[in-house]
Design a protein around this motif. Structure first.
Motif, PDB file in Angstrom:
ATOM      1  N   CYS A 120       1.062  -0.710  -0.198  1.00  0.00           N
ATOM      2  CA  CYS A 120      -0.061   0.127  -0.480  1.00  0.00           C
ATOM      3  C   CYS A 120       0.887   1.000  -0.107  1.00  0.00           C
ATOM      4  O   CYS A 120       2.222   1.014   0.345  1.00  0.00           O
ATOM      5  CB  CYS A 120      -1.087  -0.176   1.544  1.00  0.00           C
ATOM      6  SG  CYS A 120      -0.093   0.372   3.244  1.00  0.00           S
TER       7      CYS A 120
ATOM      8  N   TYR B  52      -0.998   0.488  -8.694  1.00  0.00           N
ATOM      9  CA  TYR B  52      -1.652   1.191  -7.577  1.00  0.00           C
ATOM     10  C   TYR B  52      -2.117   2.695  -7.360  1.00  0.00           C
ATOM     11  O   TYR B  52      -2.724   2.894  -6.999  1.00  0.00           O
ATOM     12  CB  TYR B  52      -0.713   0.809  -6.456  1.00  0.00           C
ATOM     13  CG  TYR B  52      -1.179   1.409  -5.102  1.00  0.00           C
ATOM     14  CD1 TYR B  52      -1.908   0.133  -4.125  1.00  0.00           C
ATOM     15  CD2 TYR B  52      -1.146   1.875  -4.593  1.00  0.00           C
ATOM     16  CE1 TYR B  52      -2.131   0.115  -2.717  1.00  0.00           C
ATOM     17  CE2 TYR B  52      -2.099   2.629  -2.831  1.00  0.00           C
ATOM     18  CZ  TYR B  52      -2.145   1.942  -2.817  1.00  0.00           C
ATOM     19  OH  TYR B  52      -3.015   2.289  -1.783  1.00  0.00           O
ATOM     20  N   ASP B  53      -1.054   3.061  -8.178  1.00  0.00           N
ATOM     21  CA  ASP B  53      -1.047   4.621  -7.805  1.00  0.00           C
ATOM     22  C   ASP B  53      -1.407   5.109  -9.072  1.00  0.00           C
ATOM     23  O   ASP B  53      -0.988   5.047  -9.757  1.00  0.00           O
ATOM     24  CB  ASP B  53       0.510   5.078  -7.586  1.00  0.00           C
ATOM     25  CG  ASP B  53       0.224   6.408  -6.939  1.00  0.00           C
ATOM     26  OD1 ASP B  53      -0.355   6.862  -6.383  1.00  0.00           O
ATOM     27  OD2 ASP B  53       1.692   6.947  -6.583  1.00  0.00           O
TER      28      ASP B  53
ATOM     29  N   PHE C 127      -5.731   2.983  -6.431  1.00  0.00           N
ATOM     30  CA  PHE C 127      -5.996   1.892  -5.364  1.00  0.00           C
ATOM     31  C   PHE C 127      -5.171   2.785  -4.235  1.00  0.00           C
ATOM     32  O   PHE C 127      -5.815   2.120  -2.673  1.00  0.00           O
ATOM     33  CB  PHE C 127      -4.976   0.231  -5.550  1.00  0.00           C
ATOM     34  CG  PHE C 127      -6.138   0.325  -6.062  1.00  0.00           C
ATOM     35  CD1 PHE C 127      -7.128  -0.842  -5.784  1.00  0.00           C
ATOM     36  CD2 PHE C 127      -5.265  -0.418  -7.686  1.00  0.00           C
ATOM     37  CE1 PHE C 127      -7.585  -1.613  -7.066  1.00  0.00           C
ATOM     38  CE2 PHE C 127      -5.654  -1.056  -9.001  1.00  0.00           C
ATOM     39  CZ  PHE C 127      -7.035  -1.405  -8.422  1.00  0.00           C
TER      40      PHE C 127
ATOM     41  N   CYS D 146      -1.451  -8.300  -5.285  1.00  0.00           N
ATOM     42  CA  CYS D 146      -0.886  -8.065  -6.740  1.00  0.00           C
ATOM     43  C   CYS D 146      -0.431  -9.254  -7.473  1.00  0.00           C
ATOM     44  O   CYS D 146       0.478  -9.853  -6.712  1.00  0.00           O
ATOM     45  CB  CYS D 146      -0.766  -7.249  -7.609  1.00  0.00           C
ATOM     46  SG  CYS D 146      -1.178  -5.434  -7.556  1.00  0.00           S
TER      47      CYS D 146
ATOM     48  N   ILE E  32      -5.283  -8.152  -9.586  1.00  0.00           N
ATOM     49  CA  ILE E  32      -4.976  -7.599  -8.496  1.00  0.00           C
ATOM     50  C   ILE E  32      -6.686  -7.948  -7.371  1.00  0.00           C
ATOM     51  O   ILE E  32      -7.665  -7.957  -8.103  1.00  0.00           O
ATOM     52  CB  ILE E  32      -5.442  -5.960  -9.422  1.00  0.00           C
ATOM     53  CG1 ILE E  32      -5.158  -5.569  -9.751  1.00  0.00           C
ATOM     54  CG2 ILE E  32      -5.402  -5.503  -7.698  1.00  0.00           C
ATOM     55  CD1 ILE E  32      -5.185  -4.553 -10.314  1.00  0.00           C
TER      56      ILE E  32
ATOM     57  N   PRO F 165      -7.911  -6.566  -4.650  1.00  0.00           N
ATOM     58  CA  PRO F 165      -8.341  -5.183  -3.529  1.00  0.00           C
ATOM     59  C   PRO F 165      -8.928  -5.504  -2.140  1.00  0.00           C
ATOM     60  O   PRO F 165      -8.608  -4.375  -1.912  1.00  0.00           O
ATOM     61  CB  PRO F 165      -8.916  -4.547  -4.393  1.00  0.00           C
ATOM     62  CG  PRO F 165     -10.464  -5.714  -5.096  1.00  0.00           C
ATOM     63  CD  PRO F 165      -9.473  -7.168  -6.037  1.00  0.00           C
TER      64      PRO F 165
END
Lengths: 344, 344
Positions: B216, B271-272, B275, B282, B296, B298
């Motif tokens: 994250c 991600y960026d 998410f 992933c 993915i 989530p």
């Protein structure tokens, strides 16, 4: 049939939704139940005879019955217990955030409330201009070239002037600016970045022909007439706002039959099956005889009623063709087998 | 810090969510408030000492406090009025439908409840395997070739045997089948079409290396170790189910530093910023030294806690980096100006 109209919500297009809701009163022949979502996302039942724009701007709506949403529908508190607000289907008439980004679709699906409007997944695709481009290309509909810019980065722009700067999300021309030369760029970016951390740039083609087509799928496709919207440079928010109160039929664009067919074919590619359950309006550009998607409006202003001969009939037909999801059977197969293995 | 864990819901992976929720009890050091959503999508507050799988499979949870959701949070009825359930942040731990398709994200956003988990738009992309492919390609991450098949159509398959048939939506290997030769095709399609009207086909590469990476973004990226999951042919639902109760650290895959970096770089691209606010996992394939995205997750099983050295610390950090949307100012500018023009 009793149709609930859900409007308002926490959206930059809140006012447009109010105006859209008032417009529907003139074109729907069914009994309407008005459910207003205010800026703070509280729900109210508004008596149909009190549907004036002033009721909302003045805050008078707060005297109306407060509602809450839970499994099965909307409810009002009573002295003892609560009563469910009765209707057959709801029209999601919230433009922009909450309504077109998928939040209210998710809420209605979660609580099992039948509605006319785009499903959550369709919203995510049409609300985000990048995803709209990727999706349109995948289903074989042309789009203009584009570039993304991210707030705080110093990415070089590869698209030639003049171009349009748009916040990645939002609709109704909010935050959009035309940049003709470099000195106009900083201001346009400032405005667009106020609404989103990512902006999309695409070529601005002066005098491009734009055509709007609305429709939905029931047993087959129902199309509206194709309109060529009047515009100066391009339609800004103020003009679109006035546009949304329309209830009168507009003039049909005069198009070659082959072009009309191509616009309809593009609509079908975009609509089916992602937008099932919704009446949407797609805005196309035609450049050198080639059709390009400009944008998908999954909750068009006043439901684009002014583009249909028999709007009320279209809505009544659509009610019978709302999509259903596969059922999840309640079971605890794995947990039960583990319990059994443990000898409990 | 008080962390609410939301689990269950109307999902084929309901049971996995229950097991995930129980697993979190062992790894979160904060006080946990368990909020269960049953198959009928009613909410209950489950006392932490009563969190056993049997409580749900037996239906005993119905004796626990019923909750409703509205602006600001979850509430329980009291003799007089209601009380809000207090917590600082919620973890969305619902796998599959409702949790990973975006419905609960939308609900929590709409009602202003802070949560760790993918936002609605991110869900729509990762829940739909076509959109995942389009998105991954757009951000520069490789994917395997694919073809879509639609229920009832007779599309020719252009991908060579053996291939995998997957329902377009859903996770956790549900409805997925490997087809080695033509005679196995009809059955695999029947199974997959039970879960979705569209299925996706992609090549099945025997013995392909798979690597899982969770992480994250807070002030910077936090990555888990990279795991090479054990599998026979491919992980089926039963095995994944058992897998989801894991709370022990697993063995790190032994990878060349360059490959490890490439997997992390691919993760960052995916991600960026889509998410932000979520801890995702992933799953990648590596074929001839090239990294491909498989899927993915989530809302990974038990939040992939077993891949982190300090899972509790990661969660506590993430709470401070949840995304915020731009504010919509309450105003009735257009309506007021029209009212003024009317002289009212």
């Amino acid at each position: 049939m009793k149709i609930a109209v859900l409007f308002g919500a926490q959206s930059f297009e809140h006012e447009i939704s109010v105006v859209s809701a008032i417009a529907l009163k003139k074109v729907l022949k069914s009994e309407i139940v008005y459910i207003f979502c205010d800026y703070e996302r509280n729900f109210y039942l508004i008596p149909t005879d009190k549907i004036t724009s002033k009721r909302f701007s003045s805050g008078e709506y707060k005297k109306d019955k407060a509602l809450h949403v839970k499994q099965g529908g909307f409810y009002a508190k009573k002295m003892l217990g609560e009563e469910q607000i009765s209707f057959d289907v709801m029209i999601n008439l919230v433009h922009g955030r909450d309504g077109e980004d998928g939040k209210l679709s998710a809420l209605l699906d979660f609580f099992g409330i039948p509605y006319i409007g785009p499903r959550m997944e369709a919203c995510s695709i049409s609300y985000n201009k990048l995803f709209t481009k990727l999706y349109a290309k995948e289903v074989g509909v042309n789009v203009l070239p584009y570039q993304l810019l991210h707030k705080g980065s110093n990415e070089a722009i590869s698209i030639a002037y003049p171009f349009i700067v748009k916040p990645l999300r939002l609709g109704s021309s909010i935050g959009i600016g035309i940049v003709k030369e470099e000195k106009e760029l900083a201001y346009a970016l400032d405005v667009a970045f106020e609404f989103d951390d990512t902006v999309l740039i695409e070529p601005f083609i002066s005098g491009v022909k734009e055509y709007n087509l609305a429709g939905c799928k029931t047993d087959s496709f129902t199309f509206s007439i194709i309109e060529e919207p009047q515009k100066e440079a391009f339609l800004d928010f103020d003009k679109k706002y006035l546009d949304f109160s329309r209830t009168k039929r507009v003039n049909e664009a005069s198009l070659e039959v082959t072009l009309e067919k191509e616009i309809q074919t593009s609509f079908i590619k975009l609509y089916d099956p992602l937008f099932l359950g919704a009446l949407i309006r797609c805005d196309f550009f035609v450049i050198d005889g080639v059709v390009y998607l400009n944008e998908i409006n999954p909750v068009p202003g006043s439901m684009a009623n002014y583009l249909f001969d028999d709007f009320d009939g279209v809505i009544k037909r659509l009610v019978n063709y709302l999509p259903h999801t596969t059922t999840v059977t309640k079971e605890y197969r794995y947990i039960n087998s583990i319990q059994a293995a443990k000898g409990k």
